[in-house]
Design an enzyme around this catalytic site. Structure first.
Site, PDB file in Angstrom:
ATOM      1  N   TYR A 144       3.740 -10.007   1.647  1.00 55.28           N
ATOM      2  CA  TYR A 144       2.999  -9.303   0.584  1.00 55.28           C
ATOM      3  C   TYR A 144       3.638  -9.571  -0.777  1.00 55.28           C
ATOM      4  O   TYR A 144       2.949  -9.890  -1.753  1.00 55.28           O
ATOM      5  CB  TYR A 144       2.999  -7.810   0.907  1.00 55.28           C
ATOM      6  CG  TYR A 144       2.289  -6.924  -0.095  1.00 55.28           C
ATOM      7  CD1 TYR A 144       0.901  -6.810  -0.098  1.00 55.28           C
ATOM      8  CD2 TYR A 144       3.003  -6.160  -1.021  1.00 55.28           C
ATOM      9  CE1 TYR A 144       0.243  -5.979  -1.009  1.00 55.28           C
ATOM     10  CE2 TYR A 144       2.365  -5.325  -1.929  1.00 55.28           C
ATOM     11  CZ  TYR A 144       0.981  -5.236  -1.918  1.00 55.28           C
ATOM     12  OH  TYR A 144       0.341  -4.403  -2.809  1.00 55.28           O
ATOM     13  N   LYS A 148       2.143 -11.320  -4.213  1.00 53.40           N
ATOM     14  CA  LYS A 148       2.057 -10.607  -5.495  1.00 53.40           C
ATOM     15  C   LYS A 148       2.931 -11.270  -6.571  1.00 53.40           C
ATOM     16  O   LYS A 148       2.578 -11.252  -7.748  1.00 53.40           O
ATOM     17  CB  LYS A 148       2.421  -9.131  -5.302  1.00 53.40           C
ATOM     18  CG  LYS A 148       1.421  -8.346  -4.434  1.00 53.40           C
ATOM     19  CD  LYS A 148       0.046  -8.223  -5.087  1.00 53.40           C
ATOM     20  CE  LYS A 148      -0.834  -7.200  -4.382  1.00 53.40           C
ATOM     21  NZ  LYS A 148      -2.147  -7.034  -5.052  1.00 53.40           N
TER      22      LYS A 148
HETATM   23  N1  LIG Z   1      -1.869   1.722  -2.378  1.00 54.33           N
HETATM   24  C1  LIG Z   1      -0.707   1.343  -2.859  1.00 54.33           C
HETATM   25  O1  LIG Z   1       0.331   1.995  -2.614  1.00 54.33           O
HETATM   26  C2  LIG Z   1      -0.605   0.127  -3.742  1.00 54.33           C
HETATM   27  C3  LIG Z   1       0.598  -0.087  -4.437  1.00 54.33           C
HETATM   28  C4  LIG Z   1       0.721  -1.198  -5.251  1.00 54.33           C
HETATM   29  C5  LIG Z   1      -0.339  -2.090  -5.363  1.00 54.33           C
HETATM   30  N2  LIG Z   1      -1.493  -1.875  -4.666  1.00 54.33           N
HETATM   31  C6  LIG Z   1      -2.560  -2.858  -4.825  1.00 54.33           C
HETATM   32  O2  LIG Z   1      -3.706  -2.186  -5.323  1.00 54.33           O
HETATM   33  C7  LIG Z   1      -4.875  -2.874  -4.891  1.00 54.33           C
HETATM   34  C8  LIG Z   1      -5.837  -1.863  -4.272  1.00 54.33           C
HETATM   35  O3  LIG Z   1      -5.196  -1.309  -3.140  1.00 54.33           O
HETATM   36  P1  LIG Z   1      -5.655   0.044  -2.441  1.00 54.33           P
HETATM   37  O4  LIG Z   1      -4.423   0.786  -2.148  1.00 54.33           O
HETATM   38  O5  LIG Z   1      -6.747   0.667  -3.212  1.00 54.33           O
HETATM   39  O6  LIG Z   1      -6.171  -0.562  -1.051  1.00 54.33           O
HETATM   40  P2  LIG Z   1      -7.331  -0.158  -0.040  1.00 54.33           P
HETATM   41  O7  LIG Z   1      -7.709   1.266  -0.190  1.00 54.33           O
HETATM   42  O8  LIG Z   1      -6.870  -0.643   1.289  1.00 54.33           O
HETATM   43  O9  LIG Z   1      -8.564  -1.064  -0.540  1.00 54.33           O
HETATM   44  C9  LIG Z   1      -8.493  -2.458  -0.451  1.00 54.33           C
HETATM   45  C10 LIG Z   1      -9.814  -3.043  -0.871  1.00 54.33           C
HETATM   46  O10 LIG Z   1      -9.732  -4.475  -0.751  1.00 54.33           O
HETATM   47  C11 LIG Z   1     -10.884  -4.946  -0.095  1.00 54.33           C
HETATM   48  N3  LIG Z   1     -10.642  -6.165   0.683  1.00 54.33           N
HETATM   49  C12 LIG Z   1      -9.620  -6.392   1.541  1.00 54.33           C
HETATM   50  N4  LIG Z   1      -9.791  -7.586   2.142  1.00 54.33           N
HETATM   51  C13 LIG Z   1     -10.949  -8.113   1.640  1.00 54.33           C
HETATM   52  C14 LIG Z   1     -11.672  -9.311   1.884  1.00 54.33           C
HETATM   53  N5  LIG Z   1     -11.248 -10.216   2.780  1.00 54.33           N
HETATM   54  N6  LIG Z   1     -12.808  -9.538   1.191  1.00 54.33           N
HETATM   55  C15 LIG Z   1     -13.270  -8.634   0.303  1.00 54.33           C
HETATM   56  N7  LIG Z   1     -12.637  -7.461   0.032  1.00 54.33           N
HETATM   57  C16 LIG Z   1     -11.490  -7.221   0.711  1.00 54.33           C
HETATM   58  C17 LIG Z   1     -11.249  -3.825   0.869  1.00 54.33           C
HETATM   59  O11 LIG Z   1     -12.582  -3.989   1.283  1.00 54.33           O
HETATM   60  P3  LIG Z   1     -13.104  -3.290   2.633  1.00 54.33           P
HETATM   61  O12 LIG Z   1     -13.353  -1.867   2.220  1.00 54.33           O
HETATM   62  O13 LIG Z   1     -14.330  -4.065   2.992  1.00 54.33           O
HETATM   63  O14 LIG Z   1     -12.002  -3.408   3.643  1.00 54.33           O
HETATM   64  C18 LIG Z   1     -10.994  -2.601  -0.001  1.00 54.33           C
HETATM   65  O15 LIG Z   1     -12.119  -2.326  -0.805  1.00 54.33           O
HETATM   66  C19 LIG Z   1      -4.401  -3.964  -3.936  1.00 54.33           C
HETATM   67  O16 LIG Z   1      -4.366  -5.196  -4.607  1.00 54.33           O
HETATM   68  C20 LIG Z   1      -3.007  -3.520  -3.558  1.00 54.33           C
HETATM   69  O17 LIG Z   1      -2.193  -4.613  -3.189  1.00 54.33           O
HETATM   70  C21 LIG Z   1      -1.647  -0.784  -3.877  1.00 54.33           C
END
Ligand SMILES: NC(=O)c1ccc[n+]([C@@H]2O[C@H](COP(=O)([O-])OP(=O)(O)OC[C@H]3O[C@@H](n4cnc5c(N)ncnc54)[C@H](OP(=O)(O)O)[C@@H]3O)[C@@H](O)[C@H]2O)c1
Length: 229
Positions: A144, A148
């Site tokens: 990961y 990033k």
């Molecule tokens: N949550 C954290 O603690 C955190 C911390 C730092 C950074 N981030 C970053 O923030 C961003 C959003 O994360 P989140 O926490 O909101 O994650 P999340 O709730 O798991 O949502 C991820 C989203 O990405 C979409 N996705 C994943 N694989 C895909 C694919 N193959 N094609 C199209 N769409 C796809 C998912 O679509 P589906 O609904 O269809 O699965 C979902 O809408 C990410 O880039 C993550 O790395 C998150």
């Protein structure tokens, strides 16, 4: 009308950002992995258009986008979708590496490439939702964090290349945020999940919108947002 193309709108941070932009009447084009997911997004965000493309298969995005309607103008491209898979380097297989690199790095690069003409036309903005792991790599986080770190490199190079065309490029680095992704991380870490300990996706959405709404005389290049105490 301001037009945004957004990935990851169906969950977590992307859903919070999309809801805020929809509420203020902006035009949304939401990328969904398949037709079923696209239908769900159209119901959840009435008036939004969808684009179907699986970010896990970046080499197919060009064909997919070539066969469906796309916005004529794009003011902002918001890369929010992402995936995470923890594990020590000694156990991470190429399949796990490739999946994270595809969704988190290669697909954002390809989607940016495909929409650059529309972004140049509006002198628009590209926002990459990165992670604290894009700046520091801890044990268990190699796949990961590498994706990033690569995403930061993509953003920095794009900013340098497109400055002359008037594009703004922003990386947002959230700390742990209470979304389904964080539930999964806790499962993989074997830890109990308490959403109250982590940033609210609404706060991360507010951070992203700060960069988006900044007057055009300035550009936020990098913005970290951590869980408060
Ligand atoms: N949550 C954290 O603690 C955190 C911390 C730092 C950074 N981030 C970053 O923030 C961003 C959003 O994360 P989140 O926490 O909101 O994650 P999340 O709730 O798991 O949502 C991820 C989203 O990405 C979409 N996705 C994943 N694989 C895909 C694919 N193959 N094609 C199209 N769409 C796809 C998912 O679509 P589906 O609904 O269809 O699965 C979902 O809408 C990410 O880039 C993550 O790395 C998150």
């Amino acid at each position: 009308m301001t037009t945004h193309v957004i990935t990851g709108a169906g969950s977590g941070i992307g859903a919070a950002v999309s809801r805020r932009l929809a509420e203020r009447g902006d035009e949304l084009w939401l990328l969904a992995r398949d037709a079923g997911r696209a239908k769900e997004l159209e119901q959840r965000f009435p008036g939004a258009r969808t684009i179907v493309g699986d970010l896990a298969l970046p080499e197919k995005l060009s064909w997919a986008l070539g066969h469906q309607a796309l916005p004529e103008r794009v003011d902002s491209l918001l890369h929010i979708a992402g995936v995470v898979e923890l594990g020590p380097v000694g156990e991470l297989t190429p399949k796990v590496w490739n999946q994270q690199l595809a969704v988190n790095l290669v697909a954002p690069a390809e989607l940016t490439r495909l929409l650059l003409p529309q972004l140049r036309h509006t002198r628009g903005q590209v926002v990459f939702v990165n992670s604290g792991a894009g700046l520091r790599a801890n044990g268990q986080w190699a796949g990961y964090a590498a994706s990033k770190h690569g995403l930061k490199a993509l953003a920095d190079a794009l900013r340098a290349e497109e400055r002359g065309n008037g594009l703004r490029v922003t990386s947002v680095y959230p700390g742990r945020t209470a979304t389904p992704m964080q539930v999964k991380v806790h499962q993989q870490e074997g830890e109990e999940y308490d959403p109250a300990r982590w940033a609210d996706p609404e706060s991360v959405a507010a951070t992203l919108l700060t960069a988006l709404d900044l007057p055009r005389d300035a550009e936020i290049t990098d913005l970290s947002v951590r869980p408060g105490s």
